[in-house]
Design a protein around this motif. Structure first.
Motif, mmCIF file in Angstrom:
data_model
loop_
_atom_site.group_PDB
_atom_site.id
_atom_site.type_symbol
_atom_site.label_atom_id
_atom_site.label_comp_id
_atom_site.label_asym_id
_atom_site.label_seq_id
_atom_site.Cartn_x
_atom_site.Cartn_y
_atom_site.Cartn_z
ATOM 1 N N THR A 134 3.475 8.337 11.516
ATOM 2 C CA THR A 134 2.151 8.286 10.889
ATOM 3 C C THR A 134 1.431 9.633 10.820
ATOM 4 O OG1 THR A 134 1.154 7.693 13.012
ATOM 5 C CG2 THR A 134 1.787 5.876 11.560
ATOM 6 N N ASN A 140 -3.724 4.634 11.473
ATOM 7 C CA ASN A 140 -3.201 4.783 10.127
ATOM 8 C C ASN A 140 -3.589 3.555 9.296
ATOM 9 O OD1 ASN A 140 -0.877 3.940 8.242
ATOM 10 N ND2 ASN A 140 -0.476 6.108 8.547
ATOM 11 N N GLU A 141 -4.068 3.753 8.070
ATOM 12 C CA GLU A 141 -4.551 2.646 7.233
ATOM 13 C C GLU A 141 -3.446 1.632 6.921
ATOM 14 O OE1 GLU A 141 -7.739 2.044 6.531
ATOM 15 O OE2 GLU A 141 -8.070 3.774 7.820
ATOM 16 N N PHE A 142 -2.241 2.114 6.726
ATOM 17 C CA PHE A 142 -1.102 1.237 6.445
ATOM 18 C C PHE A 142 -0.849 0.322 7.644
ATOM 19 C CE2 PHE A 142 3.368 0.108 6.245
ATOM 20 C CZ PHE A 142 3.610 -0.096 4.895
ATOM 21 N N TYR A 176 6.342 8.818 0.558
ATOM 22 C CA TYR A 176 5.619 7.605 0.166
ATOM 23 C C TYR A 176 6.595 6.442 0.054
ATOM 24 C CZ TYR A 176 1.557 10.448 -1.151
ATOM 25 O OH TYR A 176 0.480 11.296 -1.122
ATOM 26 N N MET A 200 0.851 -1.186 0.000
ATOM 27 C CA MET A 200 0.000 0.000 0.000
ATOM 28 C C MET A 200 0.894 1.247 0.000
ATOM 29 S SD MET A 200 -2.603 1.324 2.968
ATOM 30 C CE MET A 200 -3.808 0.033 2.840
ATOM 31 N N ASP A 201 0.676 2.138 -0.921
ATOM 32 C CA ASP A 201 1.519 3.332 -1.029
ATOM 33 C C ASP A 201 0.900 4.467 -0.221
ATOM 34 O OD1 ASP A 201 3.749 4.698 -1.822
ATOM 35 O OD2 ASP A 201 2.888 5.366 -3.718
ATOM 36 N N PHE A 202 1.162 4.447 1.068
ATOM 37 C CA PHE A 202 0.536 5.384 1.994
ATOM 38 C C PHE A 202 1.490 6.522 2.353
ATOM 39 C CE2 PHE A 202 -1.635 6.793 5.800
ATOM 40 C CZ PHE A 202 -2.965 6.579 5.474
#
Length: 197
Positions: A141, A148-150, A56, A43-45
């Protein structure tokens, strides 16, 4: 008499079996994990660096990336970081970069933790304990911590430290790197094997 001897033999065999099982588990724990065959893209968070710039994971395409996720106050994270410094030093000339991603939700605590010789305080007795190897990219984050989604995706059980390896195309090689705490040479060996592929 035969029954007594049989019971003794069974008991001895049981002890040997348990001892072998324990030593095998201990050995397996320190061994490099199997390389994943089905790789998926990471995932490119966006994360934040020390200067509040957005960074990123894709910014590091073309290199292997070791991601270490941790938080201030995590004793195992500090131990892992000590081992990672040795790994980093061994692979300094290789096509690999190390990312240190803190899930602290307080930027000041995070910055104190990664600052060499930082003064401890009541709010952060871990100050200076997570000073990374020179050249490590330090991120956090952006105040979102575990939300955080990551982090939610790659550390769903909130178990730290968490180590990931990403290949130069941005795909996950493994989400279960061997911990370098006690035997950093195992992780060095594993990464050298990957780098030769």
């Amino acid at each position: 008499m035969i029954i007594k001897i049989s019971k003794s033999i069974v008991f001895i065999l049981l002890i040997i079996s348990i001892s072998f099982s324990y030593s095998q588990q201990k050995t397996d724990k320190d061994q490099p994990k199997t390389i994943l065959q089905d790789t998926t893209e990471i995932m490119d968070f966006p994360f934040k660096d020390l200067l509040d710039n957005t960074v990123y994971i894709s910014d590091f395409r073309g290199k292997y990336v070791v991601i270490d996720m941790w938080y201030s106050g995590c004793g195992f994270c500090i131990s892992c970081n000590k081992g990672l410094k040795k790994v980093h030093k061994s692979l300094i000339k290789e096509n690999i970069i190390f990312l240190s991603i803190s899930v602290d939700d307080n930027k000041e605590i995070w910055m104190q933790s990664i600052t060499k010789d930082a003064l401890k305080s009541k709010s952060n007795p871990w100050a200076g304990k997570y000073y990374p190897a020179p050249g490590t990219v330090t991120l956090y984050t952006g105040g979102r911590g575990h939300n955080n989604e990551f982090v939610k995706k790659y550390v769903p059980n909130n178990s730290y430290p968490k180590l990931l390896l990403i290949d130069p195309t941005g795909k996950i090689v493994t989400d279960d790197l061997p911990r370098p705490d006690n035997h950093p040479e195992n992780l060095v060996s594993y990464l050298q094997q990957i780098l030769k592929m």
